[in-house]
Design a protein around this motif. Structure first.
Motif, PDB file in Angstrom:
ATOM      1  N   HIS A  51       0.555  -1.164  -0.018  1.00 38.13           N
ATOM      2  CA  HIS A  51      -0.210  -0.254   0.074  1.00 38.13           C
ATOM      3  C   HIS A  51       0.839   1.352   0.361  1.00 38.13           C
ATOM      4  O   HIS A  51       1.170   1.980  -1.148  1.00 38.13           O
ATOM      5  N   GLU A  55       2.303   3.599  -3.263  1.00 37.08           N
ATOM      6  CA  GLU A  55       1.495   4.769  -3.384  1.00 37.08           C
ATOM      7  C   GLU A  55       2.620   5.626  -3.866  1.00 37.08           C
ATOM      8  O   GLU A  55       2.624   6.649  -4.624  1.00 37.08           O
ATOM      9  N   GLU A  58       4.627   4.752  -7.316  1.00 34.49           N
ATOM     10  CA  GLU A  58       4.113   5.534  -8.024  1.00 34.49           C
ATOM     11  C   GLU A  58       4.235   7.792  -8.457  1.00 34.49           C
ATOM     12  O   GLU A  58       3.001   7.464  -9.405  1.00 34.49           O
ATOM     13  N   SER A  59       4.560   7.981  -7.232  1.00 30.45           N
ATOM     14  CA  SER A  59       4.348   9.785  -7.511  1.00 30.45           C
ATOM     15  C   SER A  59       5.899   9.654  -8.722  1.00 30.45           C
ATOM     16  O   SER A  59       6.305   9.901  -9.457  1.00 30.45           O
ATOM     17  N   LEU A 226       4.304   8.799   2.907  1.00 29.62           N
ATOM     18  CA  LEU A 226       4.508   7.211   2.736  1.00 29.62           C
ATOM     19  C   LEU A 226       5.492   6.769   3.167  1.00 29.62           C
ATOM     20  O   LEU A 226       5.349   5.398   4.000  1.00 29.62           O
ATOM     21  N   SER A 272      -6.885  -3.112   0.349  1.00 30.10           N
ATOM     22  CA  SER A 272      -7.119  -2.746  -0.526  1.00 30.10           C
ATOM     23  C   SER A 272      -7.561  -2.741  -1.802  1.00 30.10           C
ATOM     24  O   SER A 272      -7.840  -1.546  -2.877  1.00 30.10           O
TER      25      SER A 272
END
Length: 279
Positions: A51, A55, A58-59, A226, A272
């Motif tokens: 998770h 995330e 992916e930025s 994160l 998720s």
């Protein structure tokens, strides 16, 4: 109006998820206290690897910078752990037959049995175990990041904000069950464990308020929040929980450990997937 919606949404997501996790951990699943450590390890690792880290990666942030943040985070939580243990050893080291190092090893071996037995002295119950501050610090960073995410969603669209708040609430339940299992080992009181995790959960509202004011400026920092949060969960799972599960057990007990580890991972995967469909 939007700020009020953000505060309500973040408090419901941040603290509501802790209370649901506590109800499950200490109510429905209270008979399985021993297995909660396996579930905690699975939930914390799955939260990180399935998770938070995906995330973050992916930025727009670069992989090198994110991996460096992960490494620094792991070292930071290791040093935090050492400071916690040193502080405890300094406080209680006098007047005991065994040294600080042996004391910690003994605690590691028997901490999770204290839930079932009062044969150990009360001092062992009151002792803070390894990983408590690491998981609370990581939790706080994670919740702050969740607050910014929820604020961003509310600013974009009110309905999207509600969905984001519900998705965060659902995501956090298995993860907070893991947190409560870690804290429960070092505290004689369920209320203290719930209060500590609830306070970390309340930081979601702080993240929401800050996110409302600085949403554009903070957006670029979210991947790093994160990764720092994930580093604490990976550290606690691998340095604190997994070693306690590495004991010579019967085939049946080993199978139960693996099953509960898989349950912890499975809960995060299912939640998720459901949250992904909502988006």
């Amino acid at each position: 109006m939007i700020l009020l919606a953000i505060l309500v949404g973040t408090l419901v997501a941040g603290i509501g998820s802790v209370w649901v996790a506590a109800w499950l951990s200490f109510g429905v699943l209270s008979r399985y206290t021993q297995h909660m450590l396996s579930l905690a390890a699975g939930a914390l690792m799955a939260t990180s690897f399935l998770h938070l880290l995906p995330e973050a990666f992916e930025s727009e942030a670069g992989a090198h910078e994110l991996f460096l943040t992960l490494l620094v985070g792991l070292l930071f939580f290791f040093l935090l752990d050492k400071a916690e243990l040193w502080h405890h050893g300094h406080e209680h080291g006098h007047g005991h037959d065994h040294g600080h190092g042996h004391d910690h090893g003994h605690e590691h071996g028997h901490a999770h049995q204290d839930d079932h037995s009062n044969a150990h002295n009360t001092h062992a119950d009151d002792k803070p175990t390894s990983g408590q501050w690491a998981v609370l610090a990581g939790d706080s960073v994670h919740c702050f990041g969740d607050g910014i995410l929820i604020a961003s969603a509310f600013i974009a669209d009110m309905r999207l904000g509600v969905i984001a708040a519900l998705a965060v609430l659902a995501h956090e339940i298995p993860h907070h069950m893991g947190d409560l299992a870690v804290l429960r080992r070092g505290s004689s009181s369920r209320r203290v464990a719930i209060l500590k995790v609830s306070m970390a959960g309340a930081i979601t509202a702080l993240g929401g308020a800050v996110g409302y004011m600085l949403v554009d400026a903070l957006h670029d920092w979210l991947p790093y929040f994160l990764v720092v949060a994930s580093s604490s969960f990976v550290y606690v799972a691998l340095a604190d929980l997994i070693p306690q599960l590495q004991k010579r057990l019967s085939a049946r007990e080993t199978a139960a450990q693996i099953l509960w580890l898989a349950v912890g991972i499975g809960m995060v995967v299912i939640v998720s997937a459901l949250a992904g469909h909502q988006h």
